[in-house]
Design a protein around this motif. Structure first.
Motif: not given
Length: 393
Positions: A190-214
C-alpha cells in the motif's frame, strides 16, 4: 536471562512501546541500527505525524478498532514529546509535520526515552525459537554468534509488515501471531506506485500535474507523477490503498478548471490558436502531446463545436486507466492488512487469548493514509500496549 517484557523490533512502534512499558524491558532487532524506516522517511526529515489525524483516515477490516488507541495518545501528545526534546519542526501541505533538520532526531529522541526508562537494546540479534508455557514466553536468541535464552512475562510484536524488504522487513510478526492462534488478513503493498506493463508513460516520465485520483469510490486531490513504469505521486500512492489488481482508476486532470468556459472564450478571442496550445496553458505541454493522439486534439480552437468541447472535457475529467500491477513491497511505504484485530483488545493491544502477547504498529491490520498517519498509529498503539504492560507489572 529473565525480563519482564521482550519487544521484537526496534522500529517506531517498538521503541515507543519500550519507553512506556515499565521496568525490565529488552528490545531486540536484527538490524545494525534502530529506527531505519524512520531514518529514511519523509525524504530524510520524517513525516512524524499529521495534524488532521482522524480514525476515518485509516483502513482495516474493523473500521472502529483503532479509535481507542488514537484517542488516548493523539498527534498533540506526540508533538508535545517532540517539543520537549527541542526538535524543530514545520507543517507542510495537508497537516503533514516534518523535522526541520534530520529524521534521525526522532530516532535519537526515542533512544533517549528508552535509556531514561532503563531499556536494554540488542541489535544484530535474531530470534531462533519462541515458545510459551501458559505463563512465560521463552525466546532463543542469537547475538554475536552466541545463543541466549530469554524468558519474559510479556511479548510485544513490533516487527512491522513486509514493506521495503531491503531494510529487513519480513512477515515474522504474522508467523508468530499464527503460532499463537491469531488470524492474519490478506496483505498487499500500500502507498505504492502503480505500474503498466507497456510502459506507456515512459515518454513523459518526470511530468507532474495536480489531479483528483479515484479508485473504488475513494478519491484524493493531490499531485500525480508519471514514471517510466507507470504512475506515482501522492495522489496515486493514496488511491493504491483502495485499488486491487484488475481494477481501473479514474483521473480528473482538470481540478479547479472550467475548461468549457475557457475554450469557448478562446474560440471567440483567439480562434486560430491550436487546441493543444490552449490546453498547454492548463496542463503540462508534454502531457498534452501524449494525450493528443487519443483525444484527438488536432485543429484550431475556433473549429471546436460545443459538443466537441464537452467531449474533450469529459475525457480529461474521467481519464480511465487500468494498471497492470504495482511496484510491490520493494517501494511500498506500508503493508495493507496484517494481524486480524478480531483477536486483539483495542484498549491494550493485547491478545484476547494469550495473556501477555501484544501486537502493535504496522504488523496489525490498521493502515493509515499517506502523510504521517502510519507513524501516529505506531505511536498510539505502542503507548496503549506500553501502558497495559506497566499495569500488568
Amino acid at each position: 536471562m529473565q525480563v519482564n517484557t521482550l519487544i521484537l523490533g526496534a522500529g517506531a512502534a517498538g521503541m515507543m512501546c519500550a519507553a512506556h512499558a515499565g521496568p525490565s524491558v529488552l528490545v531486540i532487532d536484527h538490524a545494525k541500527a534502530p529506527g531505519e524506516k524512520i531514518r529514511i522517511s519523509g525524504g530524510g526529515r520524517c513525516n512524524f505525524t499529521n495534524m488532521h489525524t482522524d480514525p476515518a483516515r485509516f483502513l482495516g477490516q474493523n473500521p472502529h478498532f483503532h479509535k481507542s488507541a488514537l484517542s488516548r495518545y493523539t498527534q498533540w501528545d506526540f508533538l508535545g514529546l517532540v517539543d520537549r526534546h527541542k526538535i524543530a519542526w514545520h507543517e507542510k501541505t495537508l497537516g503533514q509535520l516534518f523535522c526541520d533538520d534530520k529524521a534521525t532526531q526522532i530516532v535519537d529522541m526515542l533512544r533517549t526515552e528508552m535509556a531514561q526508562a532503563g531499556v536494554q537494546l540488542w541489535l544484530q540479534t535474531s530470534l531462533v525459537d519462541l515458545s510459551h508455557d501458559g505463563v512465560l514466553f521463552t525466546a532463543q536468541l542469537e547475538r554475536e554468534g552466541k545463543r541466549h535464552s530469554v524468558t519474559a512475562r510479556n511479548l510485544v510484536l513490533a516487527t512491522g509488515g513486509k514493506s521495503i524488504p531491503k531494510m529487513g522487513a519480513t512477515g515474522l510478526a504474522y508467523d508468530i501471531a499464527r503460532q499463537f492462534g491469531h488470524q492474519v488478513t490478506d496483505t498487499r503493498p500500500a502507498l505504492v506506485p502503480l505500474t503498466f506493463s507497456d510502459q506507456r508513460f515512459a515518454p513523459i516520465s518526470g511530468v507532474a500535474t495536480p489531479v483528483i485520483a479515484e479508485a473504488n469510490g475513494t478519491a484524493f486531490e493531490e499531485a500525480l507523477l508519471f514514471t517510466h513504469r507507470g504512475l506515482s505521486g501522492p495522489a496515486v500512492l493514496q488511491i493504491s490503498s483502495y485499488w486491487a489488481e484488475g481494477d481501473s482508476i479514474s483521473l480528473d486532470l482538470l481540478p479547479g478548471h472550467d475548461l468549457p468556459a475557457r475554450l469557448k472564450t478562446t474560440r471567440q478571442t483567439h480562434g486560430k490558436r491550436n487546441v493543444t496550445t490552449a490546453l498547454a496553458e492548463i496542463l503540462p505541454e508534454r502531457l498534452v502531446e501524449h494525450l493528443a493522439a487519443d483525444l484527438p486534439l488536432s485543429g484550431n480552437v475556433g473549429d471546436l463545436s460545443d459538443k466537441r468541447i464537452d467531449e474533450i472535457t469529459v475525457r480529461l475529467r474521467h481519464w480511465t486507466l487500468t494498471p497492470t500491477g504495482s511496484e510491490g513491497y520493494r517501494t511500498a511505504e506500508v503493508t495493507l492488512g496484517g494481524i486480524s484485530t478480531d483477536g486483539i483488545d483495542s484498549k491494550t493491544m493485547m491478545s484476547r487469548d494469550v495473556p501477555g502477547l501484544f501486537m502493535i504498529g504496522e504488523a496489525v491490520d490498521v493502515t493509515g493514509w499517506l502523510g504521517g498517519y502510519n507513524f501516529q498509529w505506531a505511536w498510539s498503539s505502542a503507548v496503549a500496549a506500553g501502558r497495559a504492560v506497566t499495569k500488568r507489572t
